[in-house]
Enzyme design. Structure first.
Site, PDB file in Angstrom:
ATOM      1  N   ALA A 125       0.804  -1.223   0.000  1.00  0.00           N
ATOM      2  CA  ALA A 125       0.000   0.000   0.000  1.00  0.00           C
ATOM      3  C   ALA A 125       0.839   1.277   0.000  1.00  0.00           C
ATOM      4  O   ALA A 125       0.301   2.357   0.219  1.00  0.00           O
ATOM      5  CB  ALA A 125      -0.934  -0.013   1.202  1.00  0.00           C
ATOM      6  N   ASN A 192       1.596  -3.136   8.037  1.00  0.00           N
ATOM      7  CA  ASN A 192       2.621  -3.983   7.411  1.00  0.00           C
ATOM      8  C   ASN A 192       3.547  -3.150   6.529  1.00  0.00           C
ATOM      9  O   ASN A 192       4.706  -3.498   6.328  1.00  0.00           O
ATOM     10  CB  ASN A 192       1.956  -5.080   6.569  1.00  0.00           C
ATOM     11  CG  ASN A 192       1.314  -6.126   7.447  1.00  0.00           C
ATOM     12  OD1 ASN A 192       2.000  -6.962   8.014  1.00  0.00           O
ATOM     13  ND2 ASN A 192       0.006  -6.050   7.595  1.00  0.00           N
ATOM     14  N   HIS A 222      -0.652   7.173   3.394  1.00  0.00           N
ATOM     15  CA  HIS A 222       0.687   6.852   3.908  1.00  0.00           C
ATOM     16  C   HIS A 222       1.664   7.864   3.334  1.00  0.00           C
ATOM     17  O   HIS A 222       1.754   8.011   2.107  1.00  0.00           O
ATOM     18  CB  HIS A 222       1.124   5.456   3.468  1.00  0.00           C
ATOM     19  CG  HIS A 222       0.186   4.362   3.890  1.00  0.00           C
ATOM     20  ND1 HIS A 222       0.053   3.953   5.190  1.00  0.00           N
ATOM     21  CD2 HIS A 222      -0.671   3.594   3.173  1.00  0.00           C
ATOM     22  CE1 HIS A 222      -0.835   2.974   5.269  1.00  0.00           C
ATOM     23  NE2 HIS A 222      -1.297   2.746   4.052  1.00  0.00           N
TER      24      HIS A 222
HETATM   25  N1  NAI Z   1       1.912  -5.446   2.617  1.00  0.00           N
HETATM   26  C1  NAI Z   1       0.937  -4.516   2.577  1.00  0.00           C
HETATM   27  O1  NAI Z   1       1.113  -3.405   2.089  1.00  0.00           O
HETATM   28  C2  NAI Z   1      -0.402  -4.850   3.116  1.00  0.00           C
HETATM   29  C3  NAI Z   1      -0.609  -6.008   3.820  1.00  0.00           C
HETATM   30  N2  NAI Z   1      -1.845  -6.328   4.273  1.00  0.00           N
HETATM   31  C4  NAI Z   1      -1.966  -7.585   5.013  1.00  0.00           C
HETATM   32  O2  NAI Z   1      -2.281  -8.626   4.097  1.00  0.00           O
HETATM   33  C5  NAI Z   1      -3.046  -9.638   4.746  1.00  0.00           C
HETATM   34  C6  NAI Z   1      -4.335  -9.903   3.972  1.00  0.00           C
HETATM   35  O3  NAI Z   1      -5.101  -8.724   3.930  1.00  0.00           O
HETATM   36  P1  NAI Z   1      -6.671  -8.751   3.592  1.00  0.00           P
HETATM   37  O4  NAI Z   1      -6.925  -9.658   2.456  1.00  0.00           O
HETATM   38  O5  NAI Z   1      -7.117  -7.358   3.515  1.00  0.00           O
HETATM   39  O6  NAI Z   1      -7.258  -9.410   4.933  1.00  0.00           O
HETATM   40  P2  NAI Z   1      -8.691 -10.052   5.139  1.00  0.00           P
HETATM   41  O7  NAI Z   1      -8.919 -10.001   6.616  1.00  0.00           O
HETATM   42  O8  NAI Z   1      -9.677  -9.447   4.235  1.00  0.00           O
HETATM   43  O9  NAI Z   1      -8.460 -11.570   4.702  1.00  0.00           O
HETATM   44  C7  NAI Z   1      -7.633 -12.454   5.380  1.00  0.00           C
HETATM   45  C8  NAI Z   1      -8.159 -13.870   5.163  1.00  0.00           C
HETATM   46  O10 NAI Z   1      -7.207 -14.785   5.675  1.00  0.00           O
HETATM   47  C9  NAI Z   1      -7.841 -15.703   6.555  1.00  0.00           C
HETATM   48  N3  NAI Z   1      -6.854 -16.046   7.579  1.00  0.00           N
HETATM   49  C10 NAI Z   1      -6.349 -15.242   8.539  1.00  0.00           C
HETATM   50  N4  NAI Z   1      -5.410 -15.903   9.246  1.00  0.00           N
HETATM   51  C11 NAI Z   1      -5.324 -17.142   8.714  1.00  0.00           C
HETATM   52  C12 NAI Z   1      -4.542 -18.283   9.018  1.00  0.00           C
HETATM   53  N5  NAI Z   1      -3.643 -18.287  10.011  1.00  0.00           N
HETATM   54  N6  NAI Z   1      -4.720 -19.399   8.267  1.00  0.00           N
HETATM   55  C13 NAI Z   1      -5.629 -19.420   7.271  1.00  0.00           C
HETATM   56  N7  NAI Z   1      -6.409 -18.363   6.934  1.00  0.00           N
HETATM   57  C14 NAI Z   1      -6.253 -17.246   7.653  1.00  0.00           C
HETATM   58  C15 NAI Z   1      -9.087 -14.985   7.086  1.00  0.00           C
HETATM   59  O11 NAI Z   1     -10.094 -15.918   7.436  1.00  0.00           O
HETATM   60  C16 NAI Z   1      -9.489 -14.121   5.882  1.00  0.00           C
HETATM   61  O12 NAI Z   1     -10.365 -14.791   5.000  1.00  0.00           O
HETATM   62  C17 NAI Z   1      -3.310  -9.103   6.176  1.00  0.00           C
HETATM   63  O13 NAI Z   1      -2.348  -9.622   7.065  1.00  0.00           O
HETATM   64  C18 NAI Z   1      -3.103  -7.599   6.017  1.00  0.00           C
HETATM   65  O14 NAI Z   1      -2.755  -6.975   7.230  1.00  0.00           O
HETATM   66  C19 NAI Z   1      -2.929  -5.528   4.022  1.00  0.00           C
HETATM   67  C20 NAI Z   1      -2.762  -4.358   3.335  1.00  0.00           C
HETATM   68  C21 NAI Z   1      -1.484  -3.890   2.882  1.00  0.00           C
HETATM   69  O1  OAA Z   2      -3.502  -1.195   3.143  1.00  0.00           O
HETATM   70  C1  OAA Z   2      -2.982  -0.313   3.841  1.00  0.00           C
HETATM   71  O2  OAA Z   2      -3.256   0.898   3.746  1.00  0.00           O
HETATM   72  C2  OAA Z   2      -1.900  -0.668   4.797  1.00  0.00           C
HETATM   73  C3  OAA Z   2      -2.147  -1.836   5.612  1.00  0.00           C
HETATM   74  O3  OAA Z   2      -3.277  -2.193   5.936  1.00  0.00           O
HETATM   75  C4  OAA Z   2      -0.965  -2.577   6.084  1.00  0.00           C
HETATM   76  O4  OAA Z   2       0.147  -2.164   5.751  1.00  0.00           O
HETATM   77  O5  OAA Z   2      -1.140  -3.582   6.799  1.00  0.00           O
END
Ligand code: NAI
Ligand code: OAA
Length: 272
Positions: A125, A192, A222
């Site tokens: 992001a 993250n 951000h």
């Molecule tokens: N690197 C970056 O810039 C970003 C990273 N993220 C991270 O990416 C990940 C995914 O984000 P979203 O799809 O928005 O989250 P979300 O909450 O919409 O989806 C996560 C899915 O993973 C499942 N889940 C969670 N823990 C699990 C486990 N240990 N084993 C199996 N399934 C599991 C949940 O049931 C859910 O369906 C999150 O950790 C979030 O914080 C989100 C936004 C930006």
């Molecule tokens: O998607 C975003 O804005 C950032 C976020 O949630 C993350 O870094 O975990």
């Protein structure tokens, strides 16, 4: 064509799966796992090419795929990364905050070396990681200022020990200032990006994070402020949140899709 497995069928995972299904990414999604069976089933229902839902994460790790995309949680990275690498799969990690735990970082580095595998961390992001990487040896100060609506911050561990109630914030308020190391622990589903910034730059203790809760914003903003002997720069992105998860920005999904397209493609690679 690369065979891909998906760990986590939420906001990011589902959009990646749909991008593969539509042919936008030259890959085949063959296996998925989510500890919510409902989320896995809902995703399969939306896809033309139906992947197999594995019963557990061990079966996903052992499935005949070339690569696994983690889009689940920091806990999933902690619990499952070793088994995925031992099963000789490349991995794309979205929950990058887990890598600020030194023991997990070491598992990733050793696993890549021992099993000759690659781990990809999309820029998620934020924008500006190319600049941070280029100047890292001359970088002295780096701060990430993240602004989100309190609703998007709600549920974070931070509020368990703070006397701030996200439901009672009525004006833009700095609720947290500290290191990236601490920030990813207190806000595991929100920041993250601070881990990405730390790993690209000067590490998680020196990288500073400020989190602003603004009830009047509908964006996830951000801003990276970087300064050193090279000069200084700041880059700011005002992200539209994902409709199914307000914590997560649309850009994070788009960056993951683009990263995967690059990995699976054979043509021109643009940028760092
Ligand atoms: N690197 C970056 O810039 C970003 C990273 N993220 C991270 O990416 C990940 C995914 O984000 P979203 O799809 O928005 O989250 P979300 O909450 O919409 O989806 C996560 C899915 O993973 C499942 N889940 C969670 N823990 C699990 C486990 N240990 N084993 C199996 N399934 C599991 C949940 O049931 C859910 O369906 C999150 O950790 C979030 O914080 C989100 C936004 C930006
Ligand atoms: O998607 C975003 O804005 C950032 C976020 O949630 C993350 O870094 O975990």
């Amino acid at each position: 064509m690369k065979r891909v497995g998906l760990l986590g069928c939420g906001a990011i995972g589902s959009e990646i799966a749909l991008a593969i299904d539509s042919g936008k990414i030259s890959a085949k999604l063959t296996h998925i796992y989510d500890f919510s069976k409902e989320n896995s089933k809902n995703l399969v229902d939306k896809l033309q090419n139906k992947p197999i839902i594995t019963e557990n994460v061990g079966l996903l790790a052992a499935s005949p795929v070339d690569m696994i995309i983690e889009a689940a949680s920091q806990d999933a990275v902690r619990d499952d990364i070793l088994s995925i690498l031992q099963n000789r799969k490349d991995v794309m990690i979205m929950s990058v905050g887990a890598l600020l735990d030194e023991s997990i970082f070491d598992i990733v580095i050793d696993g890549c070396r021992d099993f000759n595998k690659r781990v990809y961390l999309p820029s998620g992001a934020i924008i500006g990681l190319d600049g941070i990487r280029a100047v890292k040896d001359e970088l002295e100060l780096v701060t990430l200022v993240t602004t989100k609506n309190p609703k998007a911050l709600k549920g974070a561990k931070f509020f368990e020990t703070s006397n701030i109630d996200p439901d009672k914030i009525t004006q833009s308020t700095v609720i947290y200032e500290g290191s990236a190391q601490e920030a990813v622990r207190l806000f595991p589903a929100n920041i993250n990006v601070a881990a990405l910034l730390s790993l690209a730059g000067i590490g998680s203790e020196k990288t500073r994070v400020k989190i602003v809760a603004d009830p009047h914003t509908d964006k996830n903003t951000h801003e990276i402020q970087a300064e050193g002997t090279f000069g200084k720069f700041s880059v700011k992105v005002e992200n539209v949140p994902s409709p199914s998860n307000p914590k997560t920005s649309r850009l994070a999904t788009l960056a993951a899709i683009e990263c995967l397209r690059k990995i699976c493609g054979t043509s021109l690679n643009i940028g760092t």
